[in-house]
Design an enzyme around this catalytic site. Structure first.
Site, PDB file in Angstrom:
ATOM      1  N   CYS A  50      43.355   2.353  -3.644  1.00 48.02           N
ATOM      2  CA  CYS A  50      43.345   0.828  -2.489  1.00 48.02           C
ATOM      3  C   CYS A  50      43.146   1.583  -0.904  1.00 48.02           C
ATOM      4  O   CYS A  50      43.460   2.285  -0.666  1.00 48.02           O
ATOM      5  CB  CYS A  50      44.639   0.513  -2.708  1.00 48.02           C
ATOM      6  SG  CYS A  50      44.666  -1.324  -1.553  1.00 48.02           S
ATOM      7  N   ASN A 103      36.639  -1.503  -6.195  1.00 43.21           N
ATOM      8  CA  ASN A 103      35.198  -1.831  -5.044  1.00 43.21           C
ATOM      9  C   ASN A 103      35.658  -0.381  -4.183  1.00 43.21           C
ATOM     10  O   ASN A 103      36.194  -0.455  -3.716  1.00 43.21           O
ATOM     11  CB  ASN A 103      35.874  -3.103  -4.336  1.00 43.21           C
ATOM     12  CG  ASN A 103      36.004  -4.132  -5.646  1.00 43.21           C
ATOM     13  OD1 ASN A 103      34.762  -4.755  -5.945  1.00 43.21           O
ATOM     14  ND2 ASN A 103      36.920  -4.853  -5.811  1.00 43.21           N
ATOM     15  N   CYS A 127      50.065  -0.415   4.899  1.00 42.01           N
ATOM     16  CA  CYS A 127      51.108  -0.529   3.461  1.00 42.01           C
ATOM     17  C   CYS A 127      51.587   0.853   3.437  1.00 42.01           C
ATOM     18  O   CYS A 127      51.139   1.546   3.548  1.00 42.01           O
ATOM     19  CB  CYS A 127      50.630  -0.821   2.280  1.00 42.01           C
ATOM     20  SG  CYS A 127      51.377  -1.224   1.293  1.00 42.01           S
ATOM     21  N   CYS A 153      38.793  -6.651  -3.235  1.00 41.97           N
ATOM     22  CA  CYS A 153      40.484  -6.600  -3.985  1.00 41.97           C
ATOM     23  C   CYS A 153      40.043  -4.896  -3.493  1.00 41.97           C
ATOM     24  O   CYS A 153      38.780  -4.131  -3.851  1.00 41.97           O
ATOM     25  CB  CYS A 153      40.101  -6.642  -5.012  1.00 41.97           C
ATOM     26  SG  CYS A 153      40.312  -8.431  -5.381  1.00 41.97           S
ATOM     27  N   CYS A 210      48.564   3.256  -2.947  1.00 45.29           N
ATOM     28  CA  CYS A 210      48.239   3.553  -3.898  1.00 45.29           C
ATOM     29  C   CYS A 210      46.736   4.115  -3.722  1.00 45.29           C
ATOM     30  O   CYS A 210      45.630   3.720  -3.180  1.00 45.29           O
ATOM     31  CB  CYS A 210      47.912   1.706  -4.724  1.00 45.29           C
ATOM     32  SG  CYS A 210      49.161   0.939  -4.749  1.00 45.29           S
ATOM     33  N   CYS A 260      42.503 -15.167   0.332  1.00 45.70           N
ATOM     34  CA  CYS A 260      43.353 -14.120   0.165  1.00 45.70           C
ATOM     35  C   CYS A 260      43.832 -13.830   1.565  1.00 45.70           C
ATOM     36  O   CYS A 260      43.439 -13.158   2.296  1.00 45.70           O
ATOM     37  CB  CYS A 260      42.406 -12.772   0.117  1.00 45.70           C
ATOM     38  SG  CYS A 260      43.576 -11.702  -0.756  1.00 45.70           S
ATOM     39  N   GLY A 307      49.543  -4.931   3.131  1.00 45.00           N
ATOM     40  CA  GLY A 307      50.663  -4.692   2.025  1.00 45.00           C
ATOM     41  C   GLY A 307      51.412  -5.506   1.215  1.00 45.00           C
ATOM     42  O   GLY A 307      51.083  -6.250   0.072  1.00 45.00           O
ATOM     43  N   GLU A 308      52.254  -5.603   0.898  1.00 51.29           N
ATOM     44  CA  GLU A 308      53.476  -5.521  -0.095  1.00 51.29           C
ATOM     45  C   GLU A 308      54.665  -6.753  -0.039  1.00 51.29           C
ATOM     46  O   GLU A 308      54.771  -6.466   0.740  1.00 51.29           O
ATOM     47  CB  GLU A 308      54.079  -4.037  -1.178  1.00 51.29           C
ATOM     48  CG  GLU A 308      54.997  -4.227  -1.852  1.00 51.29           C
ATOM     49  CD  GLU A 308      54.606  -4.999  -2.896  1.00 51.29           C
ATOM     50  OE1 GLU A 308      54.945  -6.299  -3.162  1.00 51.29           O
ATOM     51  OE2 GLU A 308      53.741  -4.837  -3.820  1.00 51.29           O
ATOM     52  N   SER A 332      50.961 -11.485  -5.725  1.00 55.96           N
ATOM     53  CA  SER A 332      50.901 -10.199  -6.396  1.00 55.96           C
ATOM     54  C   SER A 332      51.744  -8.834  -5.970  1.00 55.96           C
ATOM     55  O   SER A 332      52.301  -8.426  -4.443  1.00 55.96           O
ATOM     56  CB  SER A 332      49.281 -10.303  -6.048  1.00 55.96           C
ATOM     57  OG  SER A 332      49.053  -8.496  -6.626  1.00 55.96           O
ATOM     58  N   LEU A 342      48.969  -3.764 -12.095  1.00 58.99           N
ATOM     59  CA  LEU A 342      49.619  -2.009 -13.082  1.00 58.99           C
ATOM     60  C   LEU A 342      48.674  -1.293 -12.930  1.00 58.99           C
ATOM     61  O   LEU A 342      49.307  -0.095 -13.165  1.00 58.99           O
ATOM     62  CB  LEU A 342      49.191  -3.417 -14.141  1.00 58.99           C
ATOM     63  CG  LEU A 342      50.218  -2.321 -15.377  1.00 58.99           C
ATOM     64  CD1 LEU A 342      51.469  -2.527 -15.807  1.00 58.99           C
ATOM     65  CD2 LEU A 342      49.873  -2.930 -17.003  1.00 58.99           C
ATOM     66  N   HIS A 343      47.197  -1.686 -13.649  1.00 58.56           N
ATOM     67  CA  HIS A 343      46.049  -0.009 -13.312  1.00 58.56           C
ATOM     68  C   HIS A 343      46.572   0.305 -14.141  1.00 58.56           C
ATOM     69  O   HIS A 343      45.378   1.332 -13.793  1.00 58.56           O
ATOM     70  CB  HIS A 343      46.231   0.097 -11.944  1.00 58.56           C
ATOM     71  CG  HIS A 343      45.857  -1.226 -11.022  1.00 58.56           C
ATOM     72  ND1 HIS A 343      45.216  -1.789 -10.992  1.00 58.56           N
ATOM     73  CD2 HIS A 343      46.646  -1.616  -9.935  1.00 58.56           C
ATOM     74  CE1 HIS A 343      45.196  -3.249 -10.423  1.00 58.56           C
ATOM     75  NE2 HIS A 343      46.487  -2.573  -9.302  1.00 58.56           N
TER      76      HIS A 343
END
Length: 412
Positions: free
Chosen positions: A154, A342, A147, A385, A151, A140, A211-212, A243, A266-267
């Site tokens: 996160c 998590n 970021c 995650c 979110c 990963c 990050g995105e 992702s 999505l979530h």
């Protein structure tokens, strides 16, 4: 000389290893790592290599850097000694400093890497995670320091964006992991944690770290081209997943120019809820996001999009949510990864009960979607995650929480 650094353990049973030697942060030499073949040829020509020889030299260096994993020009035995010495005086192949390596009780590994300052900036830290499983090993990789997306579920989103990582820094994460796992030819696998039973240690890459990725498109593209180059790191594009939280204008370009597998964070199945969980949704709502997914280049039953769905207790985990998710994805070749939440210090959510998660999974599975429940890995070292964050930022967050508790206690 490297300085051994200790980081506060998240779990007293999870070992933290000493820092690994890295070149001094003030080394002025540019790196060859992360350059495209064309950029590397230009760099070699600038170093005095004849243009007619540059292409051949690039092929040699490419093999040594990415297939053999060397960190010293002296190891490049099919390159003349005088040229090796000249290249070593101009360029570096150095890895970033490994500040700490933690190994979870389940075998997951997490590296905290420190990259030198860029320009007037400061050194930065990112986390990279390796997840070993039977027959595969997934790395990963991070694309940014911090970021911008905030979110709310996160941990990385609580760290403001510092800067994008360069292609060199993204590729370096892969090389460091392969170094530590003995994944280069002639390497020795570690004995202090789980590893795939045979074959390569790093079989899959997921751009799911800090990050995105689509907000750092050019550097991510350059890095993944190297990762999938048959004469380089040589991973199939079907074993590389990018992702995104839904940067709609960049999704088609990612499929067209990079061609790796796509995952969507999505979530939520309603815009009002996704606006809270993934604030980017206010700019690119669910309908626009799913339309971009339907038009993703190469999409087929053999190249499905993965939709990631974190299970938040009492928030998005009802049977009605599951049925709505099935309706939303109708007609899109897709699979759904259900991710038990998590927790991290100060998080406002709880993980859904296991029975609730299984009920949710049954509904989407019966609708024809492969919906594995992603078993949490590396929670004890904050490697799962949504838990990644630079240690400096994590320490500051702990200090803020402690200060808040102290102030509250004084007020009482």
């Amino acid at each position: 000389m490297a300085v051994a650094l200790d980081i506060a353990r998240q779990n007293p049973n999870a070992p933290v290893l000493a820092a690994v030697a890295a070149v001094p942060a003030d080394d002025p030499r540019p790196s060859l790592i992360g350059l495209t073949r064309e950029e590397m040829a230009e760099a070699l020509i600038g170093a005095g290599i004849a243009p007619a020889q540059a292409r051949m030299r690039v092929s040699q260096l490419w093999h040594w850097l990415y297939h053999r994993g060397v960190t010293d020009f002296a190891e490049m035995t099919n390159v003349a000694k005088d040229l090796r010495a000249r290249l070593a005086g101009i360029f570096t192949l150095a890895r970033p400093e490994i500040v700490a390596e933690q190994i979870s009780t389940d075998g997951t590994r997490k590296w905290l890497m420190r990259f030198p300052a860029r320009g007037a900036g400061r050194p930065v830290e990112v986390e990279t995670v390796y997840i070993p499983e039977e027959g595969r090993g997934t790395l990963c990789v991070s694309s940014q320091v911090g970021c911008t997306l905030t979110c709310t579920f996160c941990h990385t989103g609580t760290q403001t964006l510092v800067r994008n990582l360069t292609a060199e820094e993204i590729v370096a994460q892969i090389l460091v992991a392969r170094d530590r796992l003995g994944d280069h030819p002639g390497g020795t696998a570690p004995t202090d944690g789980a590893m795939p039973s045979e074959g390569r240690a790093v079989t899959n890459i997921v751009m799911m770290g800090m990050g995105e990725p689509l907000y750092n498109f050019d550097h991510v593209k350059a890095a993944l081209v190297i990762a999938s180059d048959g004469e380089g790191i040589a991973l199939s594009r079907r074993r590389i997943t990018l992702s995104t939280s839904g940067v709609v204008p960049m999704i088609h370009r990612a499929g067209d120019e990079i061609g790796v597998m796509l995952a969507i964070s999505l979530h939520a199945v309603r815009d009002d809820l996704r606006d809270v969980l993934v604030p980017l949704n206010r700019k690119y709502p669910i309908a626009e996001l799913l339309e971009a997914c339907r038009n993703y280049p190469g999409l087929s039953n053999a190249r499905r999009i993965t939709f990631e769905y974190v299970m938040l207790k009492g928030v998005n985990d009802s049977p009605a949510d599951a049925r709505a998710l099935v309706r939303l994805l109708n007609g899109i070749p897709a699979k759904i990864n259900l991710i038990p939440f998590n927790p991290w210090p100060g998080s406002p959510y709880e993980c859904s009960d296991w029975e609730t998660i299984e009920t949710f999974a049954d509904i989407v599975n019966k609708a024809g979607y492969a919906s594995p429940i992603r078993t949490p890995r590396g929670r004890d070292i904050l490697a799962a995650c949504g838990q990644l964050k630079s240690e400096t930022q994590r320490m500051r967050a702990r200090e803020r929480l402690a200060l808040g508790a102290m102030v509250a206690g004084t007020a009482d």
